[in-house]
Design an enzyme around this catalytic site. Sequence first.
Site, PDB file in Angstrom:
ATOM      1  N   ASP A  40       4.722 -14.196  12.151  1.00 45.49           N
ATOM      2  CA  ASP A  40       3.356 -14.629  11.832  1.00 45.49           C
ATOM      3  C   ASP A  40       2.400 -13.437  11.994  1.00 45.49           C
ATOM      4  O   ASP A  40       1.965 -13.118  13.101  1.00 45.49           O
ATOM      5  CB  ASP A  40       2.983 -15.777  12.786  1.00 45.49           C
ATOM      6  CG  ASP A  40       1.584 -16.317  12.539  1.00 45.49           C
ATOM      7  OD1 ASP A  40       0.810 -15.676  11.797  1.00 45.49           O
ATOM      8  OD2 ASP A  40       1.271 -17.376  13.103  1.00 45.49           O
ATOM      9  N   LYS A  59      -6.916  -0.492  12.030  1.00 42.81           N
ATOM     10  CA  LYS A  59      -6.299  -0.929  10.761  1.00 42.81           C
ATOM     11  C   LYS A  59      -5.130  -0.017  10.416  1.00 42.81           C
ATOM     12  O   LYS A  59      -4.094  -0.475   9.911  1.00 42.81           O
ATOM     13  CB  LYS A  59      -7.362  -0.921   9.650  1.00 42.81           C
ATOM     14  CG  LYS A  59      -6.933  -1.603   8.355  1.00 42.81           C
ATOM     15  CD  LYS A  59      -6.308  -0.680   7.337  1.00 42.81           C
ATOM     16  CE  LYS A  59      -5.995  -1.400   6.036  1.00 42.81           C
ATOM     17  NZ  LYS A  59      -5.258  -0.558   5.078  1.00 42.81           N
ATOM     18  N   HIS A  77      -2.177  10.093  -0.445  1.00 44.60           N
ATOM     19  CA  HIS A  77      -2.406   8.834  -1.151  1.00 44.60           C
ATOM     20  C   HIS A  77      -2.274   9.007  -2.654  1.00 44.60           C
ATOM     21  O   HIS A  77      -1.791   8.149  -3.356  1.00 44.60           O
ATOM     22  CB  HIS A  77      -3.841   8.353  -0.867  1.00 44.60           C
ATOM     23  CG  HIS A  77      -3.899   7.279   0.177  1.00 44.60           C
ATOM     24  ND1 HIS A  77      -3.376   6.042  -0.016  1.00 44.60           N
ATOM     25  CD2 HIS A  77      -4.443   7.262   1.409  1.00 44.60           C
ATOM     26  CE1 HIS A  77      -3.582   5.309   1.062  1.00 44.60           C
ATOM     27  NE2 HIS A  77      -4.223   6.030   1.954  1.00 44.60           N
ATOM     28  N   GLU A 131       0.829  -1.221   0.000  1.00 49.92           N
ATOM     29  CA  GLU A 131       0.000   0.000   0.000  1.00 49.92           C
ATOM     30  C   GLU A 131       0.857   1.263   0.000  1.00 49.92           C
ATOM     31  O   GLU A 131       1.711   1.434   0.872  1.00 49.92           O
ATOM     32  CB  GLU A 131      -0.913  -0.018   1.233  1.00 49.92           C
ATOM     33  CG  GLU A 131      -1.881   1.151   1.265  1.00 49.92           C
ATOM     34  CD  GLU A 131      -2.851   1.100   2.453  1.00 49.92           C
ATOM     35  OE1 GLU A 131      -3.159   0.004   2.926  1.00 49.92           O
ATOM     36  OE2 GLU A 131      -3.270   2.175   2.894  1.00 49.92           O
TER      37      GLU A 131
HETATM   38  C1  MEV Z   1      -5.702   3.211   5.230  1.00 45.40           C
HETATM   39  O1  MEV Z   1      -4.971   2.069   4.887  1.00 45.40           O
HETATM   40  C2  MEV Z   1      -5.658   3.442   6.722  1.00 45.40           C
HETATM   41  C3  MEV Z   1      -6.544   4.563   7.237  1.00 45.40           C
HETATM   42  O2  MEV Z   1      -7.886   4.348   6.800  1.00 45.40           O
HETATM   43  C4  MEV Z   1      -6.471   4.549   8.734  1.00 45.40           C
HETATM   44  C5  MEV Z   1      -7.459   5.483   9.406  1.00 45.40           C
HETATM   45  O3  MEV Z   1      -8.510   5.805   8.839  1.00 45.40           O
HETATM   46  O4  MEV Z   1      -7.164   5.847  10.567  1.00 45.40           O
HETATM   47  C6  MEV Z   1      -6.122   5.891   6.665  1.00 45.40           C
END
Ligand code: MEV
Length: 430
Positions: free
Chosen positions: A285, A269, A383, A91
């Site tokens: 792992d 995430k 991004h 990513e």
């Molecule tokens: C994208 O991979 C991760 C984000 O969505 C994390 C977040 O929203 O805090 C940018």
Amino acid sequence: MLEVWCNKMTKSSAISGFYKFTPKERLSKVKEFADLTDEESTILANTGALSMDVADRMIENVVGSFPIPLGIAVNFQINSKDYLVPTAIEEPSVVAAASYAAKMVRDSGGFHTSSTTPVMIGQIQAVGIKDPYAARQRVLGAKAEILKKANDQDPLLNSFGGGAKDLEAKVIRTTQGDMLIAELYVDCRDAMGANAVNTMAEAVAPMIEMLTGGKVYLRIITNLAVKRLARAWCLVQKETVGGEAVVDGIVNASAFAAADPYRGTTHNKGAMNGIIAVVVATGNDHRAIEAGGHAYAVKNGAYTTLSQWEKNSNGDLVGSIELPMAVGLIGGAVKTHPTAKVCMKILNVKSATEFAEVLAAVGLAQNLGALRALASEGIQRGHMSLHARNIAVQAGATGVLVDQVAERMVKERKVRVDRAQEIIKELSTL
Ligand code: MEV
């Protein structure tokens, strides 16, 4: 010897303009920082291609290997020690965001970390017991013999001060009736520990059957490693993060995520983006870390965040994170995957607990990078430039055209393959 040691201690991970270098120049900086041999840096230069032989020994039915980009997150300073962080991820923006956040934290004093002893839990499931509560007491009464049996399986781990240290037992109500679950607490030292713990759980199973009069089915480690926690915290001065409004935005984002599992999942995430990329790069792992982290996020009954962001009395931002971190320096692919071995050398951690703490700090940095962008200019700007390069390549751009097409698309805020194709056509006819 002392000179080499001092040199290593004073090396800085704040390598100015690292992102502007070519991959070859970056590799040479990393080589110098981590004292890599020519052979080790060649392993990285070969973009991690795994020989068929090595791959065939790692898993079954091998037909090839699957390389993903390996980047280096810079600027990390954790407990006053500098780290270059190897990061394997597909990513865009993750490595940049981690490096940027680590720079902000570094400018305010760096990350501070702690951890528990590296204890994993092995579960032994006994069913069909007539008197489960009394059976529980019989099992607990035989703790010394059970621990001895477990420890007999791994004299090496014992010699390093690890091994089975404690035993718990609980009765749980299930759709199949009451079950007794015996739990072995095993200090795994520098191993992730799955093999050691599973071997011990299997070895003591006949004792559990005898003591309970039931039948043992499962004998397996749990990935909810609540006794193997890693923690990190940091302070970022309000001026560094972009002012008090950004601090407020981040604190509000954190509160939103803590209260709402839909946002909480994405918040976590973001932290996992950093943690898992390092776990992958080092051959550990990553499924175990994901499973344990998300289960830990729901430990109080409702899913919430693994990290929290607060504003202190000075108006500065303070972040903290705590999560299970079952990683090792030995075992699994850590010592068999050539790239993982080099990544471990770059990371230069001396114990599994130091490694776990670095991962917690990387998770916190990644989370900060995402929240800062979300609470200010939005996530898309960062991004988009890398994404635009990918789209340009997909549309057929090569060489210098890739950056030219990408820049135009970002400027126009139209990052699409069809637009890229139009720009390529236009630029190619000039
Ligand atoms: C994208 O991979 C991760 C984000 O969505 C994390 C977040 O929203 O805090 C940018």
